[in-house]
Motif scaffolding. Structure first.
Motif, PDB file in Angstrom:
ATOM      1  N   ASN A 288      10.058  19.260   3.535  1.00 33.24           N
ATOM      2  CA  ASN A 288       9.170  18.695   4.555  1.00 33.24           C
ATOM      3  C   ASN A 288      10.018  17.777   5.446  1.00 33.24           C
ATOM      4  O   ASN A 288      10.614  16.810   4.960  1.00 33.24           O
TER       5      ASN A 288
ATOM      6  N   SER B  66       6.207  13.198  13.836  1.00 27.81           N
ATOM      7  CA  SER B  66       6.295  14.480  13.140  1.00 27.81           C
ATOM      8  C   SER B  66       4.893  15.009  12.945  1.00 27.81           C
ATOM      9  O   SER B  66       3.970  14.252  12.653  1.00 27.81           O
ATOM     10  N   GLY B  67       4.729  16.311  13.101  1.00 29.98           N
ATOM     11  CA  GLY B  67       3.485  16.968  12.724  1.00 29.98           C
ATOM     12  C   GLY B  67       2.283  16.534  13.526  1.00 29.98           C
ATOM     13  O   GLY B  67       2.381  16.228  14.714  1.00 29.98           O
ATOM     14  N   TYR B  68       1.141  16.494  12.850  1.00 26.34           N
ATOM     15  CA  TYR B  68      -0.130  16.251  13.521  1.00 26.34           C
ATOM     16  C   TYR B  68      -0.439  14.762  13.540  1.00 26.34           C
ATOM     17  O   TYR B  68      -0.516  14.130  12.485  1.00 26.34           O
TER      18      TYR B  68
ATOM     19  N   SER C 127      -0.080  23.814   4.571  1.00 25.65           N
ATOM     20  CA  SER C 127       0.423  23.015   3.451  1.00 25.65           C
ATOM     21  C   SER C 127      -0.064  23.526   2.100  1.00 25.65           C
ATOM     22  O   SER C 127       0.459  23.129   1.066  1.00 25.65           O
TER      23      SER C 127
ATOM     24  N   ARG D 228       8.217  26.783  12.458  1.00 25.18           N
ATOM     25  CA  ARG D 228       6.930  26.360  13.024  1.00 25.18           C
ATOM     26  C   ARG D 228       6.195  25.547  11.963  1.00 25.18           C
ATOM     27  O   ARG D 228       6.572  25.577  10.787  1.00 25.18           O
ATOM     28  N   ASP D 229       5.148  24.821  12.375  1.00 19.64           N
ATOM     29  CA  ASP D 229       4.301  24.143  11.401  1.00 19.64           C
ATOM     30  C   ASP D 229       3.640  25.208  10.520  1.00 19.64           C
ATOM     31  O   ASP D 229       3.180  26.231  11.033  1.00 19.64           O
TER      32      ASP D 229
ATOM     33  N   SER E 235      -1.113  27.213  12.185  1.00 17.06           N
ATOM     34  CA  SER E 235       0.126  27.155  12.966  1.00 17.06           C
ATOM     35  C   SER E 235      -0.139  27.657  14.383  1.00 17.06           C
ATOM     36  O   SER E 235      -1.181  28.246  14.659  1.00 17.06           O
TER      37      SER E 235
ATOM     38  N   ILE F  23      -0.917  20.709   7.357  1.00 12.73           N
ATOM     39  CA  ILE F  23       0.301  21.451   7.645  1.00 12.73           C
ATOM     40  C   ILE F  23       1.514  20.775   7.020  1.00 12.73           C
ATOM     41  O   ILE F  23       1.479  19.592   6.689  1.00 12.73           O
TER      42      ILE F  23
ATOM     43  N   ASN G  44       1.640  15.329   6.442  1.00 10.89           N
ATOM     44  CA  ASN G  44       1.166  16.284   7.460  1.00 10.89           C
ATOM     45  C   ASN G  44       1.441  15.788   8.876  1.00 10.89           C
ATOM     46  O   ASN G  44       1.464  16.574   9.824  1.00 10.89           O
TER      47      ASN G  44
ATOM     48  N   PRO H 234       4.955  19.999   8.747  1.00  5.73           N
ATOM     49  CA  PRO H 234       5.504  20.074  10.100  1.00  5.73           C
ATOM     50  C   PRO H 234       6.828  20.840  10.116  1.00  5.73           C
ATOM     51  O   PRO H 234       7.558  20.851   9.121  1.00  5.73           O
TER      52      PRO H 234
END
Lengths: 453, 453
Positions: free
Chosen positions: B224, B307-309, B215, B211-212, A429, B317, A303, B319
């Motif tokens: 991913n 990447s991502g959060y 998940s 977009r993200d 999102s 999510i 994530n 990413p």
């Protein structure tokens, strides 16, 4: 009675929308410690709103963010009781720059209400609240007893809700549970969900050095944790997207031919995944279809991931550490603790020389399957059919609602899972949204459900 | 004359230190656009300082951050001219929380001056400035002509300096170049560097989605990008740390037995790497020693990855994108453009299905070897021996100073590389520092070098 209540709701749509806008403006992001005051504000806003509507409402403490509990009971003690669950916390809104309007300044644009939490879940549970408000204002009464349990930690895995439910079983006693935290198939096609995936997660840290060091002085002479993490992650899946963690799929039920046939009838395909996400292809275990992979196969995803310098320009360092946030979606029969152990063992085993791997923040909930035979579920099906014009699809959902498992084990009552959103609501999102018509239809479906019970 | 100048410098050590503290308080981080004003401030501070000292000084524009140029010429036109190079820009100071004092509030603690840029490079080139100041104040003259070229983009690869040097060859005409942007072996053991590694770098973006996405809804059905990036990076090195990019080592010179023997004499070992970095082991190409890997082998490193959060808590999510900052240190004979092409081709080839790979911000400078025979280099060696008590080691340096290659090709004069710092100055890391005694010895070494020319 039903028509008068529906008419009342339709006549007050503008007021109901205004209230939702106000609620959405509160940035109740449960994951972020510096938003704790806002999370509390959202709880207070909601309990105040329920209290004004004529329910007994209170903000009840937990070890984390509080629960909003409210109830309305009629004089007749034999009428059925429905417990409505929702969550007033929302996902983080980052990355802010990808939103076309500010996530906590809700706006209506082209029939959609844009805000973090619009669909997930403030709009959906407020639709139930507004159904109850409509009954009480139009008729002064409800045909059933209603309880609301709206929590503030769903987006962080509901760590304190099991204990809360266990400690308040009498208070939460009911005949059925209604949860709206999902989506319709489309505006004329409702869905009743009979299965939810579980969720486990943890954070991994790979450390190679005690601080970031100069990549010229030490490059080529020390392990780089970003490479080490890359090697560890790369070892967890094969080129087709199968998880290669030993034992990962061991407890996953083999699909029967009937189940595969039923899943094949859902009109959802690779092309839908591509259209909804912008992916150039659907990608995953090649032996399964997108519906199977979404409903009945477990996943392993990154994530978030970070290491070293991530700002503008360059910084010629070897980072001291690298980090990733990992979650798995689980299917029935998989044990959360076992899956965490298997994945962490595989990651430790894949760690290259010079890399120290540690884990934190492990948490998990198993998957759930709910029964569809109970009369209350059939009441939800009739309400949905009357509202949207078609009887519901029965589906497995790829997402997770941790509380479903707790309700099953602690309350043991039927659970109706009827989503009011749409598949392209961009939940989790940027540009999360909720169609205004979905809010209004949600209120109507809830009014009808209460009448059908 | 020499002793009077040295005495003057010693008598004014407090004043000279105060000036360095003031200079270090300016956060001239060239990589960060929002520091551009501070970068300009540092240039103005330095040129003002040089002007006050009696030099003709100016801030000269480039396509990026400006160059500070200053000169002092004596009446005798036959005296030699030395061009002193340095850089007034500094590395980013992130992560701030790992500093024990604020990076741009310089403090002296236990004999060390702590601040970003203290050793790299403000302290080192200001030592040369103070040597010149000492001559002019104590004697009213210098035995040589002096030019200063202090740039503001070294930490981002000196993208505009070649053009500046090419456009100002007459202005920069000199008999030798002096650069102090490195370290002593220890306080009594100076080092003259005869080789520097080159540096290429770029950023990679892996995009799988527009977009993200959630998940739960899409997990298992889309590629991913964090996994895709992990797979790409993992493919670039083997388990022993050898770079596996096809052709990467093709142009690297094979070491002669004499060279290996010379490198083996440097008293620097795996244990030193471990002590200096906190690594649990030295790690790299097993066929080579730490000195060989640092001096004569190219590297491939990840300097940052995201990447991502990456905030607190979790965000479930997949990413949309994943990113990494990559740099390679080059050795002689390697062509920067070719190495960039080889590495990017290998990354493209390793990209899994569903992942779109793009590159940006590519840049590079080749490695340099400098001749040690010139009389000016021998003057630097004598000055170092007199200052630190031992004749210098002659070494290959793992770091890169892009301008060395430009000076060689555009000016064609001897270049003395004599570092004034210490190996544990934490350059590019939190708690960067410069020993006060190193500053004072650096001033002395510069005074002696000018006298020896």
């Amino acid at each position: 009675m039903l028509n008068r209540v529906l008419d009342y709701a339709r006549a007050h749509r503008d007021e109901y929308l205004k209230d939702l806008l106000e609620y959405l403006a509160i940035p109740s992001v449960s994951a972020q410690p510096d938003r704790a005051r806002d999370v509390k504000m959202a709880a207070l806003w909601l309990s105040g709103h329920l209290h004004e509507a004529g329910l007994r409402a209170e903000v009840m403490p937990t070890a984390g963010h509080p629960v909003v509990y409210a109830e309305w009971s009629g004089p007749d003690h034999h009428r059925p009781t429905v417990l409505i669950y929702g969550h007033y916390d929302v996902q983080p809104a980052e990355p802010f720059e990808l939103w076309h309007s500010e996530p906590f300044r809700p706006v209506v644009r082209d029939g959609y209400l844009y805000a973090r939490g619009a669909s997930d879940n403030k709009g959906q549970h407020l639709a139930h609240v507004k159904a109850v408000v409509s009954y009480l204002r139009a008729e002064g009464t409800l045909p059933v007893n209603v309880k609301f349990l709206i929590e503030g930690e769903e987006e962080i895995g509901s760590p304190n809700l099991s204990a809360f439910i266990a400690a308040h079983r009498d208070l939460l006693a009911c005949d059925c549970v209604m949860i709206s935290d999902g989506a319709l198939f489309n505006l004329t096609q409702p869905v009743l969900t009979y299965g939810l995936r579980g969720l486990v997660g943890f954070e991994v840290q790979v450390r190679c050095l005690d601080r970031d060091v100069h990549s010229g002085h030490y490059g080529g002479n020390v392990q780089n944790p970003a490479f080490a993490l890359a090697q560890i992650l790369a070892s967890l899946k094969d080129a087709q997207g199968r998880v290669t963690v030993p034992g990962f799929y061991d407890d996953v039920r083999v699909l029967s031919a009937e189940e595969r046939a039923a899943l094949a009838r859902i009109p959802y395909s690779d092309a839908d995944v591509m259209r909804e996400t912008g992916a150039s292809m659907a990608f995953g275990e090649p032996e399964f279809t997108v519906n199977e992979r979404k409903g009945v196969r477990p996943t392993l995803e990154v994530n978030g991931m970070w290491s070293g310098y991530t700002g503008p320009g360059s910084k010629t360092i070897i980072p001291a550490t690298a980090h990733a946030k990992i979650t798995c979606r689980l299917v029935p029969n998989q044990d959360p603790a076992k899956v965490i152990r298997l994945v962490q063992d595989a990651m430790r085993a894949a760690a290259p020389a010079g890399a120290e791997v540690t884990f934190s923040d492990a948490r998990g909930t198993p998957a759930s399957l709910v029964s569809l035979d109970a009369p209350q579920i059939q009441a939800a099906a009739r309400a949905a059919a009357a509202t949207y014009g078609n009887p519901p699809f029965y589906e497995l959902e790829g997402g997770s609602i941790p509380v479903v498992h707790d309700f099953q084990s602690l309350l043991g009552k039927p659970i109706a899972l009827l989503g009011f959103g749409l598949p392209d609501d961009n939940i989790h999102s940027p540009d999360e949204r909720f169609a205004v018509v979905c809010y209004e239809k949600g209120i109507e479906a809830s009014i009808r459900f209460i009448a059908e019970l």
